[in-house]
Write an enzyme that holds these catalytic residues in place. Structure first.
Site, PDB file in Angstrom:
ATOM      1  N   ARG A 133      29.898  10.876 -56.374  1.00  0.00           N
ATOM      2  CA  ARG A 133      30.437  12.247 -56.282  1.00  0.00           C
ATOM      3  C   ARG A 133      30.144  12.816 -54.902  1.00  0.00           C
ATOM      4  O   ARG A 133      29.031  12.696 -54.395  1.00  0.00           O
ATOM      5  CB  ARG A 133      29.783  13.119 -57.354  1.00  0.00           C
ATOM      6  CG  ARG A 133      29.979  14.628 -57.151  1.00  0.00           C
ATOM      7  CD  ARG A 133      29.220  15.397 -58.204  1.00  0.00           C
ATOM      8  NE  ARG A 133      29.329  16.839 -58.069  1.00  0.00           N
ATOM      9  CZ  ARG A 133      28.325  17.636 -57.714  1.00  0.00           C
ATOM     10  NH1 ARG A 133      27.133  17.150 -57.426  1.00  0.00           N
ATOM     11  NH2 ARG A 133      28.518  18.951 -57.639  1.00  0.00           N
ATOM     12  N   ARG A 175      28.120  33.526 -52.032  1.00  0.00           N
ATOM     13  CA  ARG A 175      26.811  33.212 -51.420  1.00  0.00           C
ATOM     14  C   ARG A 175      26.344  34.357 -50.533  1.00  0.00           C
ATOM     15  O   ARG A 175      27.164  35.069 -49.944  1.00  0.00           O
ATOM     16  CB  ARG A 175      26.912  31.938 -50.569  1.00  0.00           C
ATOM     17  CG  ARG A 175      26.968  30.665 -51.420  1.00  0.00           C
ATOM     18  CD  ARG A 175      26.771  29.423 -50.584  1.00  0.00           C
ATOM     19  NE  ARG A 175      27.021  28.230 -51.366  1.00  0.00           N
ATOM     20  CZ  ARG A 175      26.065  27.388 -51.783  1.00  0.00           C
ATOM     21  NH1 ARG A 175      24.804  27.610 -51.476  1.00  0.00           N
ATOM     22  NH2 ARG A 175      26.364  26.323 -52.493  1.00  0.00           N
ATOM     23  N   LYS A 318      35.392  21.911 -64.023  1.00  0.00           N
ATOM     24  CA  LYS A 318      33.964  22.150 -64.275  1.00  0.00           C
ATOM     25  C   LYS A 318      33.852  23.416 -65.121  1.00  0.00           C
ATOM     26  O   LYS A 318      34.367  24.475 -64.735  1.00  0.00           O
ATOM     27  CB  LYS A 318      33.227  22.321 -62.944  1.00  0.00           C
ATOM     28  CG  LYS A 318      33.103  20.994 -62.205  1.00  0.00           C
ATOM     29  CD  LYS A 318      32.697  21.188 -60.763  1.00  0.00           C
ATOM     30  CE  LYS A 318      31.284  21.652 -60.596  1.00  0.00           C
ATOM     31  NZ  LYS A 318      30.961  21.855 -59.147  1.00  0.00           N
ATOM     32  N   THR A 376      23.760  18.376 -64.058  1.00  0.00           N
ATOM     33  CA  THR A 376      22.796  19.306 -63.458  1.00  0.00           C
ATOM     34  C   THR A 376      21.423  19.344 -64.133  1.00  0.00           C
ATOM     35  O   THR A 376      21.325  19.508 -65.339  1.00  0.00           O
ATOM     36  CB  THR A 376      23.381  20.747 -63.352  1.00  0.00           C
ATOM     37  OG1 THR A 376      24.619  20.657 -62.671  1.00  0.00           O
ATOM     38  CG2 THR A 376      22.452  21.674 -62.589  1.00  0.00           C
TER      39      THR A 376
HETATM   40  N1  LIG Z   1      27.163  16.011 -48.572  1.00  0.00           N
HETATM   41  C1  LIG Z   1      26.001  16.637 -48.504  1.00  0.00           C
HETATM   42  N2  LIG Z   1      25.443  16.882 -47.312  1.00  0.00           N
HETATM   43  C2  LIG Z   1      24.251  17.529 -47.221  1.00  0.00           C
HETATM   44  N3  LIG Z   1      23.536  17.935 -48.285  1.00  0.00           N
HETATM   45  C3  LIG Z   1      24.033  17.711 -49.495  1.00  0.00           C
HETATM   46  C4  LIG Z   1      25.288  17.054 -49.677  1.00  0.00           C
HETATM   47  N4  LIG Z   1      25.545  16.983 -50.993  1.00  0.00           N
HETATM   48  C5  LIG Z   1      24.502  17.565 -51.622  1.00  0.00           C
HETATM   49  N5  LIG Z   1      23.583  17.997 -50.715  1.00  0.00           N
HETATM   50  C6  LIG Z   1      22.274  18.636 -51.001  1.00  0.00           C
HETATM   51  O1  LIG Z   1      21.886  18.321 -52.323  1.00  0.00           O
HETATM   52  C7  LIG Z   1      21.718  19.514 -53.080  1.00  0.00           C
HETATM   53  C8  LIG Z   1      22.105  19.266 -54.513  1.00  0.00           C
HETATM   54  O2  LIG Z   1      23.444  18.872 -54.596  1.00  0.00           O
HETATM   55  P1  LIG Z   1      24.450  19.608 -55.594  1.00  0.00           P
HETATM   56  O3  LIG Z   1      25.676  18.815 -55.601  1.00  0.00           O
HETATM   57  O4  LIG Z   1      23.765  19.868 -56.880  1.00  0.00           O
HETATM   58  O5  LIG Z   1      24.754  20.978 -54.834  1.00  0.00           O
HETATM   59  P2  LIG Z   1      24.456  22.511 -55.151  1.00  0.00           P
HETATM   60  O6  LIG Z   1      24.986  23.303 -54.002  1.00  0.00           O
HETATM   61  O7  LIG Z   1      22.989  22.646 -55.434  1.00  0.00           O
HETATM   62  O8  LIG Z   1      25.207  22.846 -56.467  1.00  0.00           O
HETATM   63  P3  LIG Z   1      26.739  22.892 -56.871  1.00  0.00           P
HETATM   64  O9  LIG Z   1      26.931  21.603 -57.598  1.00  0.00           O
HETATM   65  O10 LIG Z   1      26.826  24.103 -57.728  1.00  0.00           O
HETATM   66  O11 LIG Z   1      27.581  22.980 -55.634  1.00  0.00           O
HETATM   67  C9  LIG Z   1      22.524  20.571 -52.355  1.00  0.00           C
HETATM   68  O12 LIG Z   1      22.059  21.866 -52.597  1.00  0.00           O
HETATM   69  C10 LIG Z   1      22.365  20.151 -50.905  1.00  0.00           C
HETATM   70  O13 LIG Z   1      21.148  20.619 -50.407  1.00  0.00           O
HETATM   71  C1  LIG Z   2      27.548  20.781 -61.132  1.00  0.00           C
HETATM   72  C2  LIG Z   2      27.611  22.211 -60.879  1.00  0.00           C
HETATM   73  O1  LIG Z   2      28.387  22.650 -60.059  1.00  0.00           O
HETATM   74  C3  LIG Z   2      26.781  23.106 -61.657  1.00  0.00           C
HETATM   75  O2  LIG Z   2      26.044  22.656 -62.533  1.00  0.00           O
HETATM   76  O3  LIG Z   2      26.872  24.334 -61.408  1.00  0.00           O
END
Ligand SMILES: Nc1ncnc2c1ncn2[C@@H]1O[C@H](COP(=O)(O)OP(=O)(O)OP(=O)(O)O)[C@@H](O)[C@H]1O
Ligand SMILES: CC(=O)C(=O)O
Length: 572
Positions: A133, A175, A318, A376
């Site tokens: 992902r 944000r 989602k 999550t």
């Molecule tokens: N491509 C990426 N480059 C840099 N950091 C990343 C990347 N993908 C994820 N991360 C880091 O990993 C953390 C967890 O990933 P996640 O996909 O859960 O993102 P999130 O912003 O916390 O939540 P959401 O899924 O709601 O966007 C992020 O907050 C970020 O710090």
């Molecule tokens: C995966 C994600 O975006 C959430 O749990 O909010």
């Protein structure tokens, strides 16, 4: 000590996946401070025949590949040793020993700074990742392009494994803005959010959403970072929302903001998302996970766009917004599945609703024959610790028991210290839990949801037949339809889905119990069946003399008349 017994019981259920009878489950769960006996169910029928397998309950069973020895660090040396072990095991029994084949519940890994290298993608894939992902909230197209290219390179060189690619849109995230340094918020303190740009002081910060002031009301609860901090709205002006801190903490730059019980009045697909979606089309990704979907209209809009581009990409909304809950049925009906995005869901709605909604979303998806992912915090503590909490292990087991197609890792693999260990724990817990589940628990209303009744009937009866005989299923599919249909009936045996389309093979990696295999089809059905069975035998996935259930049904006939459907039982 009980590790030993657990491992053996898993193996016996794979040797004969059809009927994990109660008796054998009991034995597998028994404390093992004595020599234990396992029941290995016989292939003909549901009767269990007692076969004595004496096991000395000693920790020395560590060498069993399914048990994850959770060692103190995910350091390359330890990983190399584990992978070397894995490679040796793979050479001896080939594909059947791969984590990705034996386990039914699939694993989605978020790729980020901890894992976006060639070495780590390979290691994740070998450890059990089924879907990679990419979260478009982070990184840029260049960094995501690199990941896509690496996954495709892995797929191209792998003879017996395939990884699907999922692009997760950023969506209309609200944000807070940049701060020169983190601000410590204390309970009772006043703090202001403003729609004015560029504000970042000790008592006021900008919000990236102009309608923020209109969307919130006095008395609303604002959650920062999914609830790590909370503030109650005390008053509003034309451009600002004045709050009192309820639960304090350190406010850093660009933090996620939710209003408890409300969704932002923003479109689910923003301009940035459309740009990212186009990037996904150009790169032929397999799935879009679409953030903050509120109704089915947005799914139809995206599907129409994909159709106009001739793109065969599946859409997984989602479920994370309060507004989506009254529309769950129509959203899922319009889509190819759903993700229970528990992070934002638990911020927009009270957290105690999350497990109930998870169960409901899984039930709905399964009744409609759609894929479902639970996401999550599944192994959140493993971002910094090498072992999971017991609650996290239970959480994975619950998702598996509820029948999710896939469980997802986020920060654990994106920026965690132990990404490989997290995958291995998820693999082991899923496998162990699956070994206690009786197959063929058919979703009751599947019949009403799917229009192609004949295929459905054949999927149902093929499942019953393979469960009764204790066989694997073999299906030939050009579109993936029949393989996913079989998956939704959750047969006990593996569904070996042969396809002559690489995109279909890749997409099927998400589906519970499906082992997708690419193969050129010949014009001759018998020749193709023989080739498929030879391949399965060569890979160690079926043994000579073993029976398999071969299903010929689905929307697009292959080597049959439109009106003729078959289930055959064949001896290899
Ligand atoms: N491509 C990426 N480059 C840099 N950091 C990343 C990347 N993908 C994820 N991360 C880091 O990993 C953390 C967890 O990933 P996640 O996909 O859960 O993102 P999130 O912003 O916390 O939540 P959401 O899924 O709601 O966007 C992020 O907050 C970020 O710090
Ligand atoms: C995966 C994600 O975006 C959430 O749990 O909010």
């Amino acid at each position: 000590m009980s590790q030993v017994v657990a491992t053996r019981s898993i193996q016996s259920s794979f040797e004969n996946p059809s009927s994990t009878c109660l008796h054998s489950q009991f034995h597998s769960l028994k404390p093992s401070n004595f020599a234990s006996k396992l029941l290995i169910p016989r292939r003909n029928g549901n009767n269990c025949v007692r076969v004595s397998v004496s096991i000395n309950a000693r920790r020395s069973a560590r060498a069993e590949p399914e048990v994850v020895p959770v060692t103190p660090a995910d350091v390359p040396k330890a990983d190399d040793e584990i992978l070397n072990l894995q490679e040796r095991a793979d050479r001896s029994v080939s594909m059947w020993s791969k984590p990705t084949v034996k386990r039914k519940t699939k694993i989605v890994c978020t790729i980020g700074p901890s894992t976006n290298t060639r070495e780590m993608i390979w290691k994740l894939a070998e450890a059990g990742m089924n879907v990679a992902r990419m979260n478009m909230s982070h990184g840029d197209h260049a960094s995501h392009q690199k990941v896509i290219d690496l996954v495709k390179e892995y797929n191209a060189q792998s003879k017996d494994n395939v990884i699907a690619i999922m692009l997760d849109t950023k969506g209309p995230e609200v944000r807070s803005g940049d701060l020169p340094q983190p601000v410590m918020l204390l309970p009772g303190q006043e703090f202001t959010f403003t729609i004015k740009r560029g504000v970042g002081t000790a008592d006021c910060v900008s919000v990236n959403y102009d309608d923020f002031v209109n969307d919130v009301d006095v008395g609303d609860m604002l959650l920062v970072d999914g609830g790590m901090m909370s503030l109650v709205v005390k008053s509003k002006t034309e451009d600002s929302v004045n709050c009192e801190v309820v639960d304090g903490g350190e406010l850093k730059s660009r933090r996620h903001l939710n209003v408890r019980g409300k969704s932002a009045t923003l479109p689910s697909i923003t301009e940035k998302d459309w740009d990212d979606i186009k990037f996904g089309v150009d790169n032929k990704v397999d799935f879009y996970a679409v953030s903050f979907v509120k109704d089915a209209a947005v799914v139809h809009e995206l599907k129409n766009y994909l159709k106009s581009c001739g793109a065969d990409i599946h859409v997984i909304p989602k479920i994370e917004s309060a507004d989506s809950i009254p529309n769950l049925h129509s959203i899922i009906a319009a889509s190819d599945g759903a993700m229970v995005a528990r992070g934002d869901l638990g911020a927009e709605l009270p957290v105690e609703e999350v497990p109930l909604l998870q169960e409901e979303i899984i039930r709905l998806c399964r009744s409609m024959g759609k894929a479902v992912i639970v996401a999550t915090n599944m192994l959140e503590s493993m971002i910094v610790h090498p072992t999971p909490t017991r609650a996290e292990v239970s959480d994975i087991a619950i998702a598996v028991r509820e029948g999710a197609d896939a469980v997802m890792l986020s920060g654990e693999t994106a920026h965690g210290k132990f990404p490989l260990k997290a995958v291995k724990v998820m693999h082991t817990v899923s496998l162990r839990t699956e070994a206690t589940i009786n197959g063929g628990e058919t979703p009751l209303s599947l019949g009403q949801a799917l229009k192609n009744h004949m295929s459905e009937m054949f999927a149902f009866h093929a499942t019953m037949m393979s469960n009764t005989l204790g066989t694997s299923l073999v299906v030939f599919t050009r579109t993936g339809f029949m393989a996913t249909l079989l998956s939704h009936y959750r047969p006990s045996g593996t569904i070996f889905a042969f396809t002559n389309e690489k995109t279909v093979q890749q997409r099927l990696a998400l589906y519970q119990g499906v082992s997708p295999i690419y193969m050129q089809f010949s014009d001759d059905a018998e020749e193709t069946f023989a080739d498929a069975l030879t391949l399965l035998q060569e890979q160690g996935m079926v043994k000579k003399g073993e029976q398999i259930a071969l299903v010929q049904s689905g929307r697009q006939p292959i080597w049959r008349y439109q009106s003729t459907h078959n289930i055959q039982v064949r001896k290899v």
